[in-house]
Design a protein around this motif. Structure first.
Motif, PDB file in Angstrom:
ATOM      1  N   HIS A 130     -11.597   8.983  51.347  1.00 53.73           N
ATOM      2  CA  HIS A 130     -11.772   7.884  52.305  1.00 53.73           C
ATOM      3  C   HIS A 130     -12.286   8.424  53.636  1.00 53.73           C
ATOM      4  O   HIS A 130     -11.897   9.514  54.048  1.00 53.73           O
ATOM      5  CB  HIS A 130     -10.432   7.162  52.575  1.00 53.73           C
ATOM      6  CG  HIS A 130      -9.745   6.698  51.335  1.00 53.73           C
ATOM      7  ND1 HIS A 130      -8.429   6.995  51.060  1.00 53.73           N
ATOM      8  CD2 HIS A 130     -10.206   5.966  50.291  1.00 53.73           C
ATOM      9  CE1 HIS A 130      -8.101   6.457  49.894  1.00 53.73           C
ATOM     10  NE2 HIS A 130      -9.161   5.834  49.402  1.00 53.73           N
ATOM     11  N   CYS A 159      -9.659  13.289  54.492  1.00 54.90           N
ATOM     12  CA  CYS A 159      -9.378  12.743  53.156  1.00 54.90           C
ATOM     13  C   CYS A 159     -10.657  12.832  52.339  1.00 54.90           C
ATOM     14  O   CYS A 159     -11.693  12.320  52.750  1.00 54.90           O
ATOM     15  CB  CYS A 159      -8.906  11.292  53.225  1.00 54.90           C
ATOM     16  SG  CYS A 159      -8.671  10.568  51.578  1.00 54.90           S
ATOM     17  N   HIS A 200      -2.914   6.393  53.030  1.00 53.83           N
ATOM     18  CA  HIS A 200      -4.319   6.058  52.760  1.00 53.83           C
ATOM     19  C   HIS A 200      -4.654   4.621  53.151  1.00 53.83           C
ATOM     20  O   HIS A 200      -5.717   4.106  52.808  1.00 53.83           O
ATOM     21  CB  HIS A 200      -4.662   6.370  51.303  1.00 53.83           C
ATOM     22  CG  HIS A 200      -4.515   7.844  51.036  1.00 53.83           C
ATOM     23  ND1 HIS A 200      -5.540   8.730  51.199  1.00 53.83           N
ATOM     24  CD2 HIS A 200      -3.422   8.575  50.709  1.00 53.83           C
ATOM     25  CE1 HIS A 200      -5.094   9.965  50.959  1.00 53.83           C
ATOM     26  NE2 HIS A 200      -3.811   9.886  50.650  1.00 53.83           N
ATOM     27  N   CYS A 235      -9.002   6.536  56.442  1.00 52.53           N
ATOM     28  CA  CYS A 235      -7.556   6.347  56.231  1.00 52.53           C
ATOM     29  C   CYS A 235      -6.747   7.211  57.207  1.00 52.53           C
ATOM     30  O   CYS A 235      -7.291   8.081  57.890  1.00 52.53           O
ATOM     31  CB  CYS A 235      -7.189   6.662  54.790  1.00 52.53           C
ATOM     32  SG  CYS A 235      -7.362   8.397  54.362  1.00 52.53           S
TER      33      CYS A 235
END
Ligand SMILES: [Zn+2]
Length: 330
Positions: free
Chosen positions: A201, A198, A179, A204
């Motif tokens: 995020h 993700c 991440h 990431c």
């Protein structure tokens, strides 16, 4: 200890189990048995799914029922010390009671038959278990293999596990470099709002370089597209560099279905890594990516296999001697 059995469970897109027997203080590799009952995990209360699964498997298989150590691999982030997971990237998994952790492994096993309820329990995230499997069950173990290993897994998620002299580096948590935010390739059509895989995020490594992200970017047939592999090598090369700079490991091992899908991929990652490192770290290892970065040996059972190593540690009740292992194998 001759008749001690251990059992392992892994939780990701599937529920799996495995057992083994302990000889001395080590796993008898001939005794490792993988369960046939593999089940896809479903949206809902994952704690209940696992509780039912363990109950069903232990009712059927005496080696599970008698296990003195239980190892658990789960997608993270895992609270290793508390043996629980507060939340996971899979948003369709819910806790039993709103606000509680998604799963408390002690409760899952306390609900089992008395033998299993008393087994010692050890929990880690999937990448750390992958690292344990690759280290413990590697072919031709040698003392020079000791030291610091980073195992990077590129699946539907992206993460790393870190071992220091055969054991997880962290006792109470684990690293989460999947991440970290990479630099984006200028020719990448990645649109964070559409393609990030993700849930938390936009930028990431997991969002931009997992198998799921490749699929979102290039379609279901992504692995037939050379553009996908070139970009993937750029990102995985960055991830290797991030791991190398952060932990300075003796070896980097890459696993996960993305890595295993294309035999041309590893050389591409090594080239990207070398270009990005640009000679900065020269420690007798990192400048030789052909030996520094290798592919994992195991298939999608790697996590449950690593969880058996956790189970071993739980059952024998203390650090194993890496020297003992080489003597029991000869
Ligand atoms: Zn992320």
């Amino acid at each position: 200890m001759a008749n001690t059995t251990i059992a392992a469970f892994s939780i990701d897109e599937h529920l799996r189990w495995a057992t083994a027997r302990i000889v001395g203080r080590e796993i008898d590799p001939e005794s490792v048995t993988f369960g046939r009952e593999v089940e896809p995990t479903e949206p809902g209360v994952i704690a209940d799914q696992l509780t039912d699964y363990v109950a069903r498997i232990s009712a059927k298989y005496p080696d599970v029922r008698r296990a003195q150590g239980i190892g658990i691999s789960m997608i993270g982030p895992v609270d290793v010390g508390a043996k629980e997971v507060k939340r996971v990237a899979r948003k369709d998994w819910t806790p039993k009671i709103p606000g509680d952790p998604i799963i408390r492994f002690k409760n899952v096993f306390a609900a089992q038959e008395r033998g299993l309820a008393n087994a010692r329990l050890a929990v880690q995230n999937d990448a750390t278990c992958g690292a344990l499997a690759e280290w413990y069950f590697r072919e031709n173990p040698r003392t020079e293999d000791l030291g610091l290993w980073v195992y990077i897994t590129i699946n539907e998620g992206v993460n790393c596990g870190v071992l220091n002299v055969s054991r997880p580096l962290f006792q109470y948590r684990h690293a989460e470099i999947g991440h970290v935010f990479p630099a984006r390739h200028p020719k990448d059509p990645f649109d964070p709002e559409k393609h990030s895989s993700c849930p938390l995020h936009l930028w990431c490594f997991e969002g931009i370089a997992s198998g799921a992200s490749m699929r979102k970017r290039w379609g279901d047939d992504w692995s037939a597209d050379p553009r996908a592999w070139n970009l993937e090598a750029f990102y995985v090369g960055q991830l290797c560099l991030t791991a190398m700079l952060g932990f300075r490991p003796d070896r980097l091992v890459l696993g996960g279905y993305v890595v295993h899908r294309n035999p041309e991929f590893l050389p591409m990652v090594r080239a990207a890594f070398a270009a990005l490192n640009n000679g900065y770290i020269e420690d007798g290892k990192a400048e030789n990516p052909a030996t520094y970065i290798s592919a994992g040996q195991f298939d999608d059972r790697v996590n449950v296999l690593g969880a058996l190593v956790l189970a071993l540690d739980a059952a024998v009740g203390g650090p194993r001697s890496v020297v003992d292992r080489s003597t029991t194998e000869s």
